[in-house]
Design an enzyme around this catalytic site. Structure first.
Site, PDB file in Angstrom:
ATOM      1  N   GLY A  13       0.642  -1.451  -0.029  1.00 40.25           N
ATOM      2  CA  GLY A  13       0.117  -0.403  -0.061  1.00 40.25           C
ATOM      3  C   GLY A  13       0.964   0.919   0.249  1.00 40.25           C
ATOM      4  O   GLY A  13       2.081   1.359   0.237  1.00 40.25           O
ATOM      5  N   HIS A  16      -2.036   7.758   6.497  1.00 36.76           N
ATOM      6  CA  HIS A  16      -1.093   8.746   6.315  1.00 36.76           C
ATOM      7  C   HIS A  16      -1.890   9.489   5.766  1.00 36.76           C
ATOM      8  O   HIS A  16      -1.336  10.955   5.307  1.00 36.76           O
ATOM      9  CB  HIS A  16      -0.847   8.364   5.170  1.00 36.76           C
ATOM     10  CG  HIS A  16       0.282   7.116   5.362  1.00 36.76           C
ATOM     11  ND1 HIS A  16       1.348   7.758   5.846  1.00 36.76           N
ATOM     12  CD2 HIS A  16       0.372   5.414   5.082  1.00 36.76           C
ATOM     13  CE1 HIS A  16       2.192   6.267   6.227  1.00 36.76           C
ATOM     14  NE2 HIS A  16       1.341   5.545   5.514  1.00 36.76           N
TER      15      HIS A  16
HETATM   16 ZN   LIG Z   1       2.792   3.612   5.923  1.00 36.34          ZN
END
Ligand SMILES: [Zn+2]
Length: 162
Positions: free
Chosen positions: A44, A134
């Site tokens: 990811g 994030h």
């Molecule tokens: Zn990360």
């Protein structure tokens, strides 16, 4: 190839901007992010990790088609949680166990701006939550106890000095 920014860069702790233009640049960015993620053996990658303030991330699990989540929202989480050892391309070599809800429902739009909803569990739910964080400037070290966070960061800085 896009450069992956490492822990210490301010963009990693900032809230990312909503994606508004669904054009060729966006398509190029997602392809480049996917390539950079695969190159570093990640599963990811979120746009802030390549220095771009945009609410989008890509996921590439083994034996699954690439997935792109733009302007996502996690709309439901399971009460049940599970523990799993996570890593992060912005902290190369650092791995530790993080507890998160075992399943989530996420709403997002695709590369053309078309909305979709997905129910995820297992590793996919795990990656979605890590990458989603994030976009809000939250890192996996923020998801553990302060003591564990200190240990992880001390270990990480020792590793960088090796
Ligand atoms: Zn990360």
């Amino acid at each position: 190839m896009l450069n992956i920014v490492l822990y210490g860069e301010p963009i990693l702790i900032q809230k990312a901007q909503k994606v508004k233009e669904f054009d060729q640049n966006l398509e190029r960015l997602t392809l480049d992010m996917y390539e950079a993620m695969k190159h570093d053996n990640g599963i990811g990658l979120a746009a802030p990790q390549v220095g771009i303030s945009a609410r989008l991330f890509v996921v590439g699990l083994e034996n699954e088609p690439p997935r792109i989540f733009i302007n996502p929202r996690i709309v439901a989480m399971s009460e049940e949680s599970s523990e799993y050892e996570e890593g992060c391309l912005s902290f190369p070599g650092l791995y530790f166990t993080v507890a998160r809800p075992s399943a989530v429902d996420i709403e997002a739009v695709d590369i053309r701006g078309r909305p979709f909803r997905l129910s995820a569990d297992g590793l996919l739910a795990r990656v979605i939550q890590h990458e989603y964080d994030h976009l809000d400037g939250i890192l996996f070290i923020d998801r553990v106890s302060p003591a564990k966070r200190r240990r992880a960061l001390a270990h990480y800085s020792r590793m960088l000095n090796m």
